[in-house]
Design a protein around this motif. Structure first.
Motif, mmCIF file in Angstrom:
data_model
loop_
_atom_site.group_PDB
_atom_site.id
_atom_site.type_symbol
_atom_site.label_atom_id
_atom_site.label_comp_id
_atom_site.label_asym_id
_atom_site.label_seq_id
_atom_site.Cartn_x
_atom_site.Cartn_y
_atom_site.Cartn_z
ATOM 1 N N LEU A 165 -6.793 10.626 -5.061
ATOM 2 C CA LEU A 165 -7.709 10.115 -6.246
ATOM 3 C C LEU A 165 -8.967 10.940 -6.582
ATOM 4 N N LEU A 166 -9.760 11.330 -5.407
ATOM 5 C CA LEU A 166 -10.721 12.134 -5.287
ATOM 6 C C LEU A 166 -10.568 13.606 -6.059
ATOM 7 N N ILE B 190 1.485 6.712 -7.020
ATOM 8 C CA ILE B 190 0.199 7.402 -7.483
ATOM 9 C C ILE B 190 0.346 8.901 -7.017
ATOM 10 N N MET C 299 -3.997 8.176 -0.464
ATOM 11 C CA MET C 299 -4.232 7.793 -1.723
ATOM 12 C C MET C 299 -5.589 8.158 -2.208
ATOM 13 N N LEU D 99 -11.528 6.259 -12.846
ATOM 14 C CA LEU D 99 -10.185 6.229 -13.338
ATOM 15 C C LEU D 99 -9.939 4.940 -13.956
ATOM 16 N N PHE E 75 2.590 1.842 -3.556
ATOM 17 C CA PHE E 75 1.413 2.047 -4.610
ATOM 18 C C PHE E 75 0.947 3.590 -4.254
ATOM 19 N N LEU F 240 0.849 -1.322 -0.213
ATOM 20 C CA LEU F 240 -0.072 0.057 -0.088
ATOM 21 C C LEU F 240 0.784 1.301 -0.017
ATOM 22 N N PHE G 46 -3.200 4.676 2.445
ATOM 23 C CA PHE G 46 -4.272 4.390 1.900
ATOM 24 C C PHE G 46 -5.309 5.440 1.759
ATOM 25 N N PRO H 60 -14.931 7.415 -5.626
ATOM 26 C CA PRO H 60 -13.653 8.066 -6.045
ATOM 27 C C PRO H 60 -12.855 7.315 -7.096
#
Lengths: 283, 326
Positions: free
Chosen positions: A271-272, A226, A267, B96, A222, A219, A264, B92
């Motif tokens: 992403l939002l 990201i 992340m 993607l 990544f 996690l 997490f 979310p």
């Protein structure tokens, strides 16, 4: 607080080294390599084999483990990933989850589930300007900085590094410019796995070795990749530092057990708000 | 092995195979039909199990509880909570690239494992929750496993028919269109985000139900039962072995892989005791290799996806007649 930031930097170096490989593989081979954490663990345990079982000095063991992990990564690619490459990145992704579990349990099969260390005994920490740092942690920090600088020079100055960046940038354009893509894929694995092994060994030096150590790193790896914009190796380094600092500083507020969850949550927030990553890159 | 042992094993096969089949059916909706990458199956399974356990138990001071709801309410609540979780994760990530969903689902599964391990007031932490009520236990007594097998298979059948109906409807065709080519599905005016979200939520609901059925059968759950291997990876292997994109394949795969998985336990038990702790690792290596071989040799699975042809094209039509008659 300053102490936590120092630990964050050490841990950040480790995450960054792992995330560089992850991000290059994601861009060049076009799939998220879920076995990357377990490749770290493999490197750590191979070093244990040379260090404890054969009794070599630590640096020899580390170099041997890094080389062997790179060889293993190329072999896994030839046997499993290469034949699946035609079928598309989704199948590769699930195949890599399979590789991750097999690697982790191969480790458990040979070395057992109990935690192990490279060297027994307690090291007396140095106190520098009020900060406690163990000698081994200082080594990790120096090695991480050297390796990151080495990767930067490699990507920036050498022909192969430039080709690798070109492939990460635009695969088709790189191919028509005469870059041998299949050969570069091999070198991507070598670089990614070598850095992962180095990161795994550092993690083992800092704490201890457990078969699940790689899976637990997945996690943060990544999240760092990201955060830095998947495919951008420099972003991965910055992402690794941010994630590590956030995890260490979170212990001021939350239970330490939730450290892995911090990456997490960061992340998902990212992403939002900014799915292309903090540092450009294209999602 | 005497008869009793064989019957006992058969019932376990039906119960566990059935529970895993419900999970695999859920994953088939997500991955098989819609192409959504959920590597957090175990997380949804866990939510279903814990929710139903907490909802149905009487007062217990070691964790949250005392609701004393009936079995059916518990199981449904488990499914619904898993579905809500999927909704929160889907919003979310579903706009993607597919990988982000994969990473997010792994993240949620691991975070949930941290929560149930550390929040003692809620789940009793590593001690786990015991004494989960078994529905109609006093009625069936010694024949209880036979009753539970029937119950699990009935739920599995219900889930199977619900999915089959959905998939053969216009809704199901949109899901497949998204899997094959998102851009095309979007171009004909489908709101692909909504359809993906629906598939993710529906699949998660079934995983939650499966988790609840598991909890009520074993009667005791702890964070250990939801290791990514048992709860997630095995379900993936089942779907891929059986044939993703085929509900019958998901069920068949679940039973085949469960037989192999439990078979390796017999093999492990036969090994010398010095190898004991290693045997577990060896079992997982074998299942991992099974997945690899399957992906390399027969990626479509044992059954493969059913071709669906329009009802208007009957076997008697045109040139198909020759091959159909011959």
């Amino acid at each position: 607080m300053a102490q936590l930031i120092l630990y964050g930097l050490i841990y950040g170096g480790i995450i960054s080294l792992g995330a560089i490989g992850l991000t290059l593989i994601a861009r060049i081979l076009r799939f998220s390599h879920f076995a990357h954490g377990d490749m770290m663990a493999l490197g750590a345990y191979l070093a244990l084999l040379f260090r404890v079982t054969f009794g070599f000095p630590m640096w020899v063991s580390a170099v041997a483990a890094v080389v062997l992990t790179a060889v293993a990564a190329v072999a896994i690619d030839r046997v499993f990933y290469k034949p699946l490459r035609r079928t598309g990145p989704t199948i590769l992704l699930i195949a890599s989850v399979g590789v991750a579990l097999v690697l982790r349990h191969v480790i458990q099969f040979f070395w057992g589930a109990a935690p192990q260390v490279y060297q027994r005994g307690v090291e007396r920490p140095w106190i520098i300007m009020g900060l406690r740092i163990r000698p081994v942690q200082a080594w990790i920090l120096i090695m991480a900085v050297l390796l990151v600088a080495g990767v930067w020079l490699f990507l920036q100055k050498t022909k192969m590094g430039k080709a690798m960046r070109a492939m990460a940038d635009n695969m088709d354009l790189a191919a028509v410019s005469g870059i041998d893509t299949e050969r570069m894929i091999v070198w991507t694995w070598v670089l990614g796995a070598a850095l992962a092994a180095a990161a795994g060994i550092m993690l083992g030096l800092d704490t201890q070795l457990r078969p699940a150590m790689g899976w637990l790193m997945l996690l943060p790896l990544f999240a760092a990749a990201i955060l830095g914009g998947l495919g951008n190796p420099y972003g991965a380094i910055a992402g690794g530092m941010i994630i590590a600092l956030a995890q260490e500083l979170s212990t001021l507020v939350f239970n330490t057990a939730y450290k892995p969850a911090v990456s997490f949550v960061l992340m998902v927030l990212l992403l939002l708000l900014r799915p292309q990553g903090l540092f450009g890159g294209r999602a | 092995m005497e008869w009793g042992g064989i019957v006992g094993y058969g019932l376990f096969l039906l119960i566990y195979g059935g529970i895993y089949a419900i999970s695999a059916l859920g994953l088939n909706v997500q991955w098989g039909y819609t192409g959504l990458f959920n590597i957090g199956v175990g997380g949804f399974f866990l939510v279903g199990a814990y929710t139903s356990a907490i909802m149905t138990k009487g007062p217990d001071f070691s964790h949250l509880g005392g609701f004393g709801q009936p079995f059916v309410v518990g199981v449904l609540a488990g499914g619904v909570l898993a579905a809500v979780l999927a909704l929160l994760i889907g919003i979310p990530t579903l706009r993607l690239r597919g990988d982000y969903l994969a990473i997010a689902t792994i993240g949620i599964a691991e975070t949930l494992r941290l929560i149930v391990t550390n929040e003692q007031w809620l789940t009793a932490g590593v001690w786990g929750i015991g004494g989960i009520p078994k529905p109609l236990f006093s009625t069936f007594g010694s024949a209880y496993n036979a009753f539970y097998a029937v119950l699990v298979l009935a739920v599995m059948g219900l889930v199977y028919f619900a999915i089959e109906r959905g998939i053969r409807s216009p809704w199901g065709r949109v899901l497949k269109a998204i899997r094959e080519d998102e851009t095309v599905a979007q171009a004909v005016g489908k709101d692909i985000f909504r359809f993906k979200l629906q598939a993710l939520v529906l699949g998660a609901f079934f995983m939650g139900v499966a988790g609840a059925l598991f909890a009520h059968f074993v009667g005791y759950i702890s964070p250990e039962a939801f290791e990514p291997m048992n709860a997630t990876f095995l379900v993936w292997v089942m779907l891929i072995v059986g044939g993703s994109g085929n509900s019958k394949g998901a069920i068949l795969g679940a039973f085949i892989v469960w037989v192999i998985w439990s078979g390796t336990e017999f093999v492990a038990a036969a090994l010398p005791p010095t190898l004991g702790p290693r045997a577990h690792a060896l079992r997982i290596i074998l299942i991992g290799l099974l997945l690899m071989i399957m992906l390399l040799v027969r990626p479509q699975g044992v059954l493969g996806e059913e071709r669906q042809v329009s009802k208007l094209l009957r076997p008697g039509d045109g040139s198909r007649q020759a091959s159909a008659g011959g």
